[in-house]
Design a protein around this motif. Structure first.
Motif, PDB file in Angstrom:
ATOM      1  N   ASN A 172       0.845  -1.187   0.000  1.00  0.00           N
ATOM      2  CA  ASN A 172       0.000   0.000   0.000  1.00  0.00           C
ATOM      3  C   ASN A 172       0.882   1.238   0.000  1.00  0.00           C
ATOM      4  OD1 ASN A 172      -2.329  -1.547   0.063  1.00  0.00           O
ATOM      5  ND2 ASN A 172      -2.407  -1.538   2.322  1.00  0.00           N
ATOM      6  N   PHE A 173       0.479   2.236  -0.784  1.00  0.00           N
ATOM      7  CA  PHE A 173       1.324   3.427  -0.905  1.00  0.00           C
ATOM      8  C   PHE A 173       1.413   4.192   0.407  1.00  0.00           C
ATOM      9  CE2 PHE A 173       2.876   7.469  -2.472  1.00  0.00           C
ATOM     10  CZ  PHE A 173       3.812   7.049  -3.399  1.00  0.00           C
ATOM     11  N   SER A 174       0.360   4.077   1.224  1.00  0.00           N
ATOM     12  CA  SER A 174       0.409   4.764   2.523  1.00  0.00           C
ATOM     13  C   SER A 174       1.516   4.167   3.393  1.00  0.00           C
ATOM     14  CB  SER A 174      -0.940   4.655   3.231  1.00  0.00           C
ATOM     15  OG  SER A 174      -1.298   3.282   3.426  1.00  0.00           O
ATOM     16  N   ALA A 175       1.672   2.838   3.329  1.00  0.00           N
ATOM     17  CA  ALA A 175       2.743   2.196   4.101  1.00  0.00           C
ATOM     18  C   ALA A 175       4.111   2.564   3.526  1.00  0.00           C
ATOM     19  CB  ALA A 175       2.551   0.682   4.098  1.00  0.00           C
ATOM     20  N   ILE A 176       4.170   2.633   2.189  1.00  0.00           N
ATOM     21  CA  ILE A 176       5.436   3.029   1.562  1.00  0.00           C
ATOM     22  C   ILE A 176       5.795   4.451   1.954  1.00  0.00           C
ATOM     23  CG2 ILE A 176       6.522   3.520  -0.668  1.00  0.00           C
ATOM     24  CD1 ILE A 176       4.962   1.197  -1.841  1.00  0.00           C
ATOM     25  N   ARG A 177       4.801   5.327   1.989  1.00  0.00           N
ATOM     26  CA  ARG A 177       5.068   6.723   2.364  1.00  0.00           C
ATOM     27  C   ARG A 177       5.589   6.818   3.789  1.00  0.00           C
ATOM     28  NH1 ARG A 177      -0.171   9.961   2.976  1.00  0.00           N
ATOM     29  NH2 ARG A 177      -0.102   8.712   4.884  1.00  0.00           N
ATOM     30  N   ARG A 178       4.999   6.049   4.707  1.00  0.00           N
ATOM     31  CA  ARG A 178       5.464   6.095   6.108  1.00  0.00           C
ATOM     32  C   ARG A 178       6.905   5.567   6.214  1.00  0.00           C
ATOM     33  NH1 ARG A 178       0.151   4.278   7.028  1.00  0.00           N
ATOM     34  NH2 ARG A 178       0.884   2.114   7.188  1.00  0.00           N
ATOM     35  N   GLU A 179       7.177   4.507   5.465  1.00  0.00           N
ATOM     36  CA  GLU A 179       8.531   3.956   5.508  1.00  0.00           C
ATOM     37  C   GLU A 179       9.526   4.941   4.904  1.00  0.00           C
ATOM     38  OE1 GLU A 179      11.613   1.066   6.165  1.00  0.00           O
ATOM     39  OE2 GLU A 179       9.683   1.607   7.082  1.00  0.00           O
ATOM     40  N   ALA A 180       9.131   5.613   3.829  1.00  0.00           N
ATOM     41  CA  ALA A 180      10.017   6.605   3.220  1.00  0.00           C
ATOM     42  C   ALA A 180      10.308   7.743   4.190  1.00  0.00           C
ATOM     43  CB  ALA A 180       9.400   7.134   1.929  1.00  0.00           C
ATOM     44  N   ALA A 181       9.293   8.188   4.906  1.00  0.00           N
ATOM     45  CA  ALA A 181       9.491   9.264   5.882  1.00  0.00           C
ATOM     46  C   ALA A 181      10.443   8.810   6.993  1.00  0.00           C
ATOM     47  CB  ALA A 181       8.143   9.700   6.461  1.00  0.00           C
ATOM     48  N   ARG A 182      10.304   7.563   7.433  1.00  0.00           N
ATOM     49  CA  ARG A 182      11.174   7.049   8.501  1.00  0.00           C
ATOM     50  C   ARG A 182      12.625   6.955   8.040  1.00  0.00           C
ATOM     51  NH1 ARG A 182      13.420   2.320  10.532  1.00  0.00           N
ATOM     52  NH2 ARG A 182      12.935   1.212   8.578  1.00  0.00           N
ATOM     53  N   LEU A 183      12.827   6.405   6.835  1.00  0.00           N
ATOM     54  CA  LEU A 183      14.194   6.254   6.337  1.00  0.00           C
ATOM     55  C   LEU A 183      14.837   7.606   6.058  1.00  0.00           C
ATOM     56  CD1 LEU A 183      13.747   3.218   3.915  1.00  0.00           C
ATOM     57  CD2 LEU A 183      14.647   3.212   6.245  1.00  0.00           C
ATOM     58  N   GLN A 184      14.041   8.558   5.545  1.00  0.00           N
ATOM     59  CA  GLN A 184      14.610   9.884   5.293  1.00  0.00           C
ATOM     60  C   GLN A 184      15.016  10.560   6.600  1.00  0.00           C
ATOM     61  OE1 GLN A 184      13.693  12.833   2.021  1.00  0.00           O
ATOM     62  NE2 GLN A 184      12.269  13.534   3.619  1.00  0.00           N
ATOM     63  N   ARG A 185      14.222  10.368   7.657  1.00  0.00           N
ATOM     64  CA  ARG A 185      14.581  10.957   8.956  1.00  0.00           C
ATOM     65  C   ARG A 185      15.874  10.341   9.486  1.00  0.00           C
ATOM     66  NH1 ARG A 185      13.850   8.893  13.738  1.00  0.00           N
ATOM     67  NH2 ARG A 185      12.369   7.348  12.959  1.00  0.00           N
ATOM     68  N   LEU A 186      16.012   9.002   9.368  1.00  0.00           N
ATOM     69  CA  LEU A 186      17.225   8.345   9.853  1.00  0.00           C
ATOM     70  C   LEU A 186      18.457   8.785   9.068  1.00  0.00           C
ATOM     71  CD1 LEU A 186      15.871   4.709  10.415  1.00  0.00           C
ATOM     72  CD2 LEU A 186      16.514   6.382  12.172  1.00  0.00           C
ATOM     73  N   GLU A 187      18.305   8.899   7.745  1.00  0.00           N
ATOM     74  CA  GLU A 187      19.458   9.313   6.946  1.00  0.00           C
ATOM     75  C   GLU A 187      19.815  10.767   7.212  1.00  0.00           C
ATOM     76  OE1 GLU A 187      20.664   7.711   2.918  1.00  0.00           O
ATOM     77  OE2 GLU A 187      19.651   9.586   2.360  1.00  0.00           O
ATOM     78  N   THR A 188      18.831  11.605   7.439  1.00  0.00           N
ATOM     79  CA  THR A 188      19.101  13.009   7.760  1.00  0.00           C
ATOM     80  C   THR A 188      19.883  13.122   9.065  1.00  0.00           C
ATOM     81  OG1 THR A 188      17.086  13.710   6.612  1.00  0.00           O
ATOM     82  CG2 THR A 188      18.052  15.245   8.188  1.00  0.00           C
TER      83      THR A 188
END
Length: 566
Positions: A452-468
């Motif tokens: 589901n794209f909503s789950a993908i969006r949440r995962e993308a937000a999490r990974l971007q925060r960790l990489e930042t």
């Protein structure tokens, strides 16, 4: 008749002391022994009986001795006075302990001292020039009072010093005395020693030094300056101390080291060092010729030993010496490389990198499911398992063990925001680390995920925060690693130049240019995926400027050169 007499201060290992006393007495040298009064009467009687056949060995009045107290000076005074009174031909008195061991034949010592009849050998240095005192007391040991034992009454000792400092209580140094410090073990001439012992002001001087801290390292060292005409400020006894002020103990495997020093006597010898006692107490004919005493020849070895003891070896952690955090002698023992984001952008990047650098290339060592060792081995060097739970118990220890167990071979591994992030600061502050980062590549696997794209969006937000957060660490002023950071869009424009830069840092002596680039994954539709994230309210910022419609393509392969078939 020998002109050298020996004073021995004994309290343990009386059997070894008896061997040494017999060695000196057999050469005709008189020996006076002081035995600590706390030694049991039966042991003392057995010790005296063992030496009863030697006319030139005597025992003086016994005192209960304790480290750093006046009792040691009192014992030395009593034994030295008895030696001078009973042996009028003695010209030099050599102070030793029951743990001392002669390193050279007595005849060589006698010849050496006979050539210097007026020379006193005693380490005697002013407090301003002393760099070896332990405990923070230099001049204060002469100006404060010390009624309590530093070893047995430490709390009272510290409280007394603090109170005297607070009340500004000071003792006056006797007029004309300049306090000096030095080794307890000396060799003084009869003239100097008798002048100290027969000084009309001795009762006053003794009262003063009775309250000095560690008087056995200052009493004779100070008073000899009043009477001696020629002082060599060094001890003929080899004695080494560690960084805590504790004496080094010599064992059987120090035999060649002790011979190399060319000193006449060494302390402190382990009582069970049978090989040392057997070698050095052998007849003079069986011992090699020696040069001028020079303990400085082995100072370099002791300096290395102290450094090894205090600093340890870079990157080695063990139970016996575990350094404080950020006070290590090197976090790791060898250079290594971290590739952040490369495995998401390139296919089979590990195999390509192994061919390019000739080193060991791992997958994601900090992956959440397991440790991806090179070749996906289940157990690696040093019995390191691929268990993620064992690794996560102490990720830093896991990394340092891996580097230590593979020293001599360059280690490379992959990293991403999906991995355990606990070592981020550790690696960033490690001078051995080389970190290469392509930001935003974590989104590539998400663009092809079936979810589901909503789950993908949440995962993308999490990974971007960790990489930042990781990028903030890598851009910190505290970073000591070599760090290179590219955005994904910047890297894709010219991957060969960036890869060549990284490889050149790993193998700087290799002049070869890269012949091939790793195969880049298919980025078709990746720009649209980023736009879909924006449309859903998640702003991807780490990939750089990717166009939505015109997807970047990997560089076309160079066509083969045409050739003619004859």
């Amino acid at each position: 008749m020998p002109t050298v007499g020996f004073v021995m201060l004994c309290h343990t290992a009386l059997n070894r002391a008896a061997q040494v006393a017999r060695f000196w007495a057999a050469a005709g040298c008189p020996v006076v022994i002081h035995v600590d009064r706390r030694v049991e009467r039966g042991a003392f009687r057995a010790f005296a009986a063992e030496l009863a056949d030697l006319d030139n060995v005597g025992f003086c009045r016994r005192f209960a001795c304790e480290w750093g107290t006046w009792s040691l000076v009192r014992a030395s005074q009593e034994a030295a006075a008895q030696l001078l009174a009973r042996h009028d031909r003695v010209r030099h008195v050599y102070l030793a302990s029951g743990a001392c061991l002669p390193l050279r034949p007595v005849e060589e010592l006698i010849e050496y001292l006979d050539a210097r009849p007026q020379t006193d050998f005693i380490e005697s240095v002013t407090t301003a020039d002393v760099g070896w005192t332990i405990g923070g007391l230099d001049e204060e040991r002469f100006t404060l009072r010390f009624p309590f034992s530093w070893r047995r009454q430490r709390a009272l000792f510290d409280a007394s010093v603090a109170l005297q400092r607070k009340l500004r209580l000071r003792r006056r140094v006797p007029k004309g005395l300049v306090p000096h410090l030095g080794s307890q073990w000396w060799c003084l001439t009869r003239r100097t020693l008798s002048a100290i012992l027969e000084d009309p002001d001795r009762p006053m001087l003794d009262r003063y030094f009775r309250q000095v801290w560690i008087p056995d390292e200052s009493y004779f060292q100070t008073l000899c300056r009043q009477y001696s005409t020629q002082i060599e400020s060094r001890s003929l006894t080899l004695s080494k101390f560690d960084y805590q002020g504790k004496p080094h103990i010599f064992y059987d495997d120090h035999l060649q080291l002790l011979r190399r020093s060319d000193c006449f006597v060494a302390r402190k010898i382990w009582p069970h060092a049978d090989r040392l006692y057997r070698s050095f107490l052998a007849p003079a004919a069986d011992q090699p010729a020696r040069a001028e005493p020079n303990p400085g020849k082995i100072d370099r070895l002791f300096a290395k030993a102290v450094e090894r003891r205090t600093r340890g070896r870079a990157g080695l952690y063990m139970q016996s010496r575990f350094p404080r955090r950020d006070h290590e002698n090197g976090k790791t023992c060898a250079p290594y490389s971290v590739f952040h984001g490369f495995s998401d952008l390139f296919e089979d990047f590990e195999t390509w990198l192994a061919r390019a650098v000739g080193g060991r290339v791992h997958g994601h060592l900090f992956a959440p499911d397991r440790v991806e060792f090179a070749g996906r081995e289940s157990v690696f060097n040093g019995a390191l398992p691929d268990s993620a739970s064992l690794r996560d118990y102490n990720p830093r220890a896991f990394l340092t063990n891996l580097i230590w167990n593979t020293r001599g071979e360059r280690q490379c591994f992959q990293f991403s925001p999906r991995d355990n992030q606990e070592c981020n600061w550790f690696i960033a502050t490690d001078p051995n680390a080389q970190i290469s980062v392509i930001t935003g590549t974590w989104a590539i696997p998400l663009s092809r995920a079936n979810a589901n794209f909503s789950a993908i969006r949440r995962e993308a937000a999490r990974l971007q925060r960790l990489e930042t957060e990781h990028l903030a660490i890598l851009r910190s002023m505290y970073v000591k690693a070599r760090v290179r950071i590219w955005s994904m869009a910047e890297f894709v424009e010219n991957p060969m130049e960036a890869l060549q830069t990284v490889i050149d840092e790993i193998r700087p002596r290799s002049p070869r240019q890269l012949a091939e680039a790793p195969r880049m994954v298919d980025l078709t539709g990746f720009g649209q995926f980023l736009q879909n994230l924006r449309n859903q309210g998640m702003q991807p910022t780490l990939m750089g400027d990717f166009p939505v419609v015109m997807d970047p393509q990997p560089p076309a392969r160079r066509p083969d050169r045409p050739y003619v078939v004859r």
